[in-house]
Design an enzyme around this catalytic site. Sequence first.
Site, short mmCIF file in Angstrom:
data_model
loop_
_atom_site.label_atom_id
_atom_site.label_comp_id
_atom_site.label_asym_id
_atom_site.label_seq_id
_atom_site.Cartn_x
_atom_site.Cartn_y
_atom_site.Cartn_z
N GLY A 161 -9.81 -1.94 -6.51
CA GLY A 161 -10.54 -2.71 -7.51
C GLY A 161 -9.57 -3.24 -8.54
N CYS A 169 -6.11 2.71 -3.11
CA CYS A 169 -5.65 2.00 -4.29
C CYS A 169 -6.42 2.48 -5.53
CB CYS A 169 -5.79 0.50 -4.05
SG CYS A 169 -4.87 -0.46 -5.25
N TYR A 170 -7.28 1.64 -6.11
CA TYR A 170 -8.08 2.12 -7.25
C TYR A 170 -8.83 3.39 -6.86
CZ TYR A 170 -11.37 2.26 -11.15
OH TYR A 170 -12.10 2.65 -12.24
N HIS A 192 -2.93 -0.64 0.96
CA HIS A 192 -4.18 -1.14 1.55
C HIS A 192 -4.10 -1.08 3.08
CE1 HIS A 192 -6.25 -2.64 -2.02
NE2 HIS A 192 -5.04 -2.85 -2.50
N GLU A 224 -6.48 -1.75 5.07
CA GLU A 224 -7.45 -2.69 5.65
C GLU A 224 -6.89 -4.08 5.88
OE1 GLU A 224 -7.32 -1.48 2.63
OE2 GLU A 224 -8.33 -2.69 1.11
N ASP A 245 -22.47 -21.78 12.29
CA ASP A 245 -22.86 -20.90 11.18
C ASP A 245 -24.33 -21.11 10.80
OD1 ASP A 245 -20.19 -20.38 11.31
OD2 ASP A 245 -19.67 -21.47 9.49
N LYS A 256 -15.58 -15.68 11.21
CA LYS A 256 -16.01 -16.67 12.21
C LYS A 256 -16.18 -16.07 13.60
CE LYS A 256 -16.78 -21.14 12.74
NZ LYS A 256 -17.54 -21.96 11.77
#
Length: 525
Positions: free
Chosen positions: A50, A77-78, A171, A173, A230, A381
């Site tokens: 964050g 992280c945060y 991170h 991710e 979409d 996508k």
Amino acid sequence: TILVLDFGSQYTHLITRRLRELNVYSEMLPCTQKIADLPWKPKGVILSGGPYSVYAPDAPHVDPAVFDLGVPILGICYGLQELAWHHGRNVLAGEKREYGHAGLQIQRHSGKQAHVDRLFEGLQDDMEVWMSHGDKLSHLPENFVTIATTSNSSFAGIASEEKEYYGIQFHPEVTHTPKGKEVIKNFAVNICKARQDWTMEAFVDKEIARIRALVGEKGQVIGAVSGGVDSTVAAKLMQEAIGDRFHAVLVDNGVLRKDEAKQVKETLTAGLGVNLAVIDASAQFLALLEGVSDPEKKRKIIGNTFIDCFQQKALEIAAKAADTPRAGKIEWFLQGTLYPDVIESISFKGPSATIKTHHNVGGLPEKMHLKLIEPLRELFKDEVRELGTSLGIPYDLVWRHPFPGPGIAIRIIGAVTPEKVRIVQEADQIFIEEIKAAGLYRQISQAFAALMEGKAVGVVGDQRLHGHIIALRAVQTTDFMTADAFEFDQKFLKRVKNRIGNEVEGVARVLYEITSKPPATIEFE
Ligand code: XMP
């Protein structure tokens, strides 16, 4: 289920994406979620990154009850600072920001402490990671040990000796941490024992339930469709969730692809059962475009006219809907926003307006006091395509190349006339047909025909022809920010040229455009 508590990092959705890739079901909720209000018990909790400092007086904090759940917790992280904050409060030091690649050194343990190594199990002792943080730890919370370091931080990874609590400064991710997914897998699958049985079908069920709960028994939703993947996927999902209480609107602006409006009508209405109204406003658009050659002016005219047409139709539909015995008001506006369109993640203060304005159909939802509903906002996508496939949307539509909102108008250099629109539509159809026949459609990211300004001389039969100049463009790209021209073989291009020359009246020359982006853009205008 893995509970992801979001502290507002721009990467939080990537955590849920990585979990989806592992077929692990997760729920992302704001970090302020009251644990007592959860109707289910998670198998593990991830605290996201964050933009805050845990020092700040208004810094968000998790419900302390999360530590009473008795399940593994991973702070990223945060989330690491937050974990430490709850285990001593006095252990943090702010100051220096760290942003970019770093080399992580994993520390192994033995004996009674060996279990803390499970987060990095199966990984080599050093790995590349991505850092993006302000605060870092100055010392370890009580009963925690170091499991990883970087040259900049002695506590890049920590773990509790007593509980299954882990904190990492980097991170895992993001793709800049190449082995990050394995760290997430170690946590979710090996440590939390989350099941790997999540599928896109499960996403559909969950999203339909969410839409139904949100819209209620009588609520109605309106949304625009374009024929692209979409908006079609979003529309089909709405149809599955609330049937005819979803109203789809297609505005035919006269600069769509050949027969596009007709095909969209067929696919959506007959094929997918979506309640669709088609507004044929092509004459209105073409009249307004007459004599306009500035591309930005064309875009404005098309954008504004679209809003006018849509709003008028929306008001009509709303008036009718209010009259029906179901008596639901139209309160919602469907938007096919994807995750990359979302500028920032849900703020901890609750869902906020976070979409690029151009996705907002000219501020229409605000003007009409409609609330936004965005069933695709967590997806990328490729996931939307997978979702479309699982909803039974035809292959051709699922893999359709993107098509710009201003359509063929920005593929005709100079002023738009009905004659030029016809020529581009016909040439484009032939080009795409041949690309598909050659099995090249999926390799190419976007392909189309455009019309150059001016005329050139040619000879057809014995006749001298002063005709139009068609340019063909086909590009390969991953993000549409940079692109390369596709390399066709000459035979293919000749075949397309012959067909356009023979079948499209008024064309004297066919060019193939080879400029990459940059310096060119993908479109001509
Ligand atoms: P450019 O030409 O900027 O195109 O390299 C990148 C991508 O954006 C699409 N594009 C648009 N889409 N409205 C849209 O909805 C527009 O005004 C517009 N201009 C370009 C283009 O088709 C390509 O996919």
